[in-house]
Design a protein around this motif. Sequence first.
Motif, short mmCIF file in Angstrom:
data_model
loop_
_atom_site.label_atom_id
_atom_site.label_comp_id
_atom_site.label_asym_id
_atom_site.label_seq_id
_atom_site.Cartn_x
_atom_site.Cartn_y
_atom_site.Cartn_z
N GLU A 61 26.98 45.94 -4.49
CA GLU A 61 27.07 44.93 -3.44
C GLU A 61 26.58 45.52 -2.12
OE1 GLU A 61 30.33 42.00 -1.22
OE2 GLU A 61 30.97 43.40 -2.80
N SER A 62 25.62 44.84 -1.51
CA SER A 62 25.10 45.27 -0.22
C SER A 62 26.05 44.83 0.88
CB SER A 62 23.71 44.67 0.01
OG SER A 62 23.21 45.06 1.27
N VAL A 63 26.47 45.78 1.70
CA VAL A 63 27.34 45.49 2.84
C VAL A 63 26.68 46.08 4.09
CG1 VAL A 63 29.46 45.38 1.48
CG2 VAL A 63 28.69 47.57 2.39
N MET A 64 27.30 45.85 5.24
CA MET A 64 26.68 46.25 6.49
C MET A 64 26.37 47.75 6.54
SD MET A 64 26.12 43.72 8.54
CE MET A 64 26.00 44.54 10.12
N GLU A 65 27.34 48.57 6.07
CA GLU A 65 27.18 50.02 6.24
C GLU A 65 26.54 50.71 5.04
OE1 GLU A 65 31.64 49.36 5.34
OE2 GLU A 65 29.95 48.30 6.27
N GLY A 66 26.31 49.99 3.94
CA GLY A 66 25.72 50.63 2.78
C GLY A 66 25.81 49.78 1.53
N VAL A 67 26.04 50.45 0.39
CA VAL A 67 26.16 49.77 -0.90
C VAL A 67 27.51 50.11 -1.50
CG1 VAL A 67 25.24 49.55 -3.23
CG2 VAL A 67 23.67 49.78 -1.29
N LEU A 68 28.29 49.07 -1.79
CA LEU A 68 29.59 49.24 -2.43
C LEU A 68 29.39 49.18 -3.94
CD1 LEU A 68 32.69 49.51 -2.10
CD2 LEU A 68 32.78 47.00 -2.16
N PHE A 100 28.57 53.95 -0.79
CA PHE A 100 27.45 54.84 -0.49
C PHE A 100 26.80 54.32 0.80
CE2 PHE A 100 28.16 55.54 -4.94
CZ PHE A 100 27.91 56.89 -5.12
N SER A 101 26.93 55.12 1.85
CA SER A 101 26.53 54.67 3.18
C SER A 101 25.03 54.88 3.43
CB SER A 101 27.33 55.41 4.24
OG SER A 101 28.72 55.21 4.08
N TYR A 102 24.48 54.01 4.27
CA TYR A 102 23.13 54.25 4.76
C TYR A 102 23.18 55.44 5.71
CZ TYR A 102 22.22 49.48 3.09
OH TYR A 102 22.10 48.35 2.31
N PRO A 103 22.29 56.39 5.58
CA PRO A 103 22.33 57.56 6.47
C PRO A 103 22.02 57.23 7.92
CG PRO A 103 20.37 57.60 5.10
CD PRO A 103 21.21 56.48 4.58
N ASP A 124 33.73 63.40 3.93
CA ASP A 124 34.21 62.70 2.75
C ASP A 124 33.36 61.49 2.40
OD1 ASP A 124 36.35 64.48 2.52
OD2 ASP A 124 37.57 63.32 3.92
N ARG A 125 32.21 61.34 3.03
CA ARG A 125 31.36 60.19 2.77
C ARG A 125 30.22 60.53 1.83
NH1 ARG A 125 29.54 57.80 8.39
NH2 ARG A 125 28.72 56.15 7.04
N LEU A 126 29.81 59.54 1.04
CA LEU A 126 28.65 59.67 0.18
C LEU A 126 27.53 58.82 0.76
CD1 LEU A 126 30.37 59.40 -3.32
CD2 LEU A 126 29.59 61.46 -2.18
N PHE A 127 26.30 59.30 0.64
CA PHE A 127 25.18 58.62 1.28
C PHE A 127 24.09 58.25 0.28
CE2 PHE A 127 27.21 60.94 4.69
CZ PHE A 127 27.14 60.07 5.76
N GLY A 131 17.26 55.04 -0.81
CA GLY A 131 17.68 53.94 -1.66
C GLY A 131 18.29 54.36 -2.98
N LEU A 132 18.48 55.67 -3.20
CA LEU A 132 19.07 56.18 -4.44
C LEU A 132 20.48 56.70 -4.19
CD1 LEU A 132 16.04 58.31 -5.74
CD2 LEU A 132 16.58 55.94 -6.34
#
Length: 214
Positions: A61-68, A100-103, A124-127, A131-132
């Motif tokens: 799912e695309s969200v504001m800060e990345g992909v859930l 997974f956040s957009y860098p 503690d964040r994954l990026f 797009g991968l």
Amino acid sequence: MALNTRLDHRNPLVFDTHELGRRPGALQRLTRTIDAPRDLGIQGVIGVPEGAPVELELRLESVMEGVLVTGTARAQAKGECVRCLEPLEQELEADFQEMFSYPDADDRGRPKAEPADDAEEDEDRLFLEDGLFDLESVLRDAVVLALPMQPVCQDDCPGLCSECGARLADDPDHHHDAVDIRWAALQGLAGSLEDGEKDEMSGAEAGVDEKQEK
């Protein structure tokens, strides 16, 4: 966590989100069967053997800060019963959810004005990288949490005999005659007295025989 580097799209645990796009609310569902990586589970206790099939069902799912990423992993785990030490197999179903956040976006999904200097915020964040995203660390954590720390072949497994190591499930009537240690010393003393009485009786009989011979 620092940004991922050089993700290989040929890796079965690396997924591409380009088709999803960056429009919030966009959804994508994926299914994939992969070969289990090494050490997938609780080492020395129970886990999915390397190379065994693992079925993945994912919802992106695309969200504001990345992909859930929300998903489920299913596989056959193998291990050893902690009570009787017999091999066992167990159906594994592990659920997980990870962002997974957009860098180039902050926690609210807004483009960063400049690179962040506070490394602790990203620890503690994954990026996403180009797009991968790599699902391996998320999968490992989910599998460990889904597996029992003390697996048993059956809930009422009686285990092994503490004296001889026999598997009690194979012989429900298995037992050993217990000797109360409080009586062990008395039994030894009684045995010594019996031996002494026998010696005295033997000596007396020998004396009588000698008199009769005279």
